[in-house]
Enzyme design. Structure first.
Site, PDB file in Angstrom:
ATOM      1  N   ARG A  46       0.973  -1.275   0.089  1.00  0.00           N
ATOM      2  CA  ARG A  46       0.097   0.006   0.005  1.00  0.00           C
ATOM      3  C   ARG A  46       0.782   1.289  -0.026  1.00  0.00           C
ATOM      4  O   ARG A  46       0.761   2.162  -0.712  1.00  0.00           O
ATOM      5  CB  ARG A  46      -0.913   0.067   1.274  1.00  0.00           C
ATOM      6  CG  ARG A  46      -1.852  -1.240   1.122  1.00  0.00           C
ATOM      7  CD  ARG A  46      -2.935  -1.152   2.464  1.00  0.00           C
ATOM      8  NE  ARG A  46      -2.163  -1.374   3.552  1.00  0.00           N
ATOM      9  CZ  ARG A  46      -2.440  -1.087   4.910  1.00  0.00           C
ATOM     10  NH1 ARG A  46      -3.578  -0.530   5.032  1.00  0.00           N
ATOM     11  NH2 ARG A  46      -1.709  -1.436   5.631  1.00  0.00           N
ATOM     12  N   ASN A  64      -6.166  -2.943   1.812  1.00  0.00           N
ATOM     13  CA  ASN A  64      -6.095  -4.152   2.125  1.00  0.00           C
ATOM     14  C   ASN A  64      -7.546  -4.695   2.227  1.00  0.00           C
ATOM     15  O   ASN A  64      -8.366  -4.024   2.745  1.00  0.00           O
ATOM     16  CB  ASN A  64      -5.455  -4.481   3.316  1.00  0.00           C
ATOM     17  CG  ASN A  64      -3.889  -4.463   3.361  1.00  0.00           C
ATOM     18  OD1 ASN A  64      -3.302  -4.523   2.382  1.00  0.00           O
ATOM     19  ND2 ASN A  64      -3.178  -4.375   4.303  1.00  0.00           N
TER      20      ASN A  64
END
Length: 117
Positions: A46, A64
């Site tokens: 990320r 996520n």
């Protein structure tokens, strides 16, 4: 009366199309959603994706998912989006990307790129 409605519909359609076409001051923008599957959580995916997207001037977010995959939604020029997708297919060091599922989305006009939790 039917003629007036048809002309009004044509005018509305032309306005819509003209808003969708790129101009010299506003580049053509698309929005894509990718689901990245594999070993992609716990490897800095990320944060790395967010840095890449910001460097390319893209807007959107990354997060996520509960199934262990990562979802990315990004909008911007098609060339930059293609570069981000190519990066997502490899991921950061330590990631093992097995599959990237693409889906084109309507443009939302996000103001920045962020990591969502």
């Amino acid at each position: 009366m039917a003629r007036r409605t048809r002309n009004r519909s044509e005018i509305i359609a032309r306005r819509f199309v003209s808003r969708q076409q790129p101009t010299r001051t506003q580049p053509f923008v698309e929005r894509w959603r990718w689901i990245i599957q594999g070993q992609v959580q716990g490897v800095g995916f990320r944060a790395s994706c967010s840095r890449r997207a910001l460097d390319m001037g893209l807007k959107g977010w990354v997060r996520n998912l509960q199934d262990g995959s990562v979802e990315v939604q990004a909008e911007g020029p098609p060339i930059a989006l293609a570069e981000l997708r190519a990066w997502c297919e490899k991921g950061p060091l330590g990631a093992q990307v097995k599959r990237v599922k693409p889906c084109q989305m309507p443009v939302r006009g996000d103001d920045w790129f962020e990591v969502r939790y």
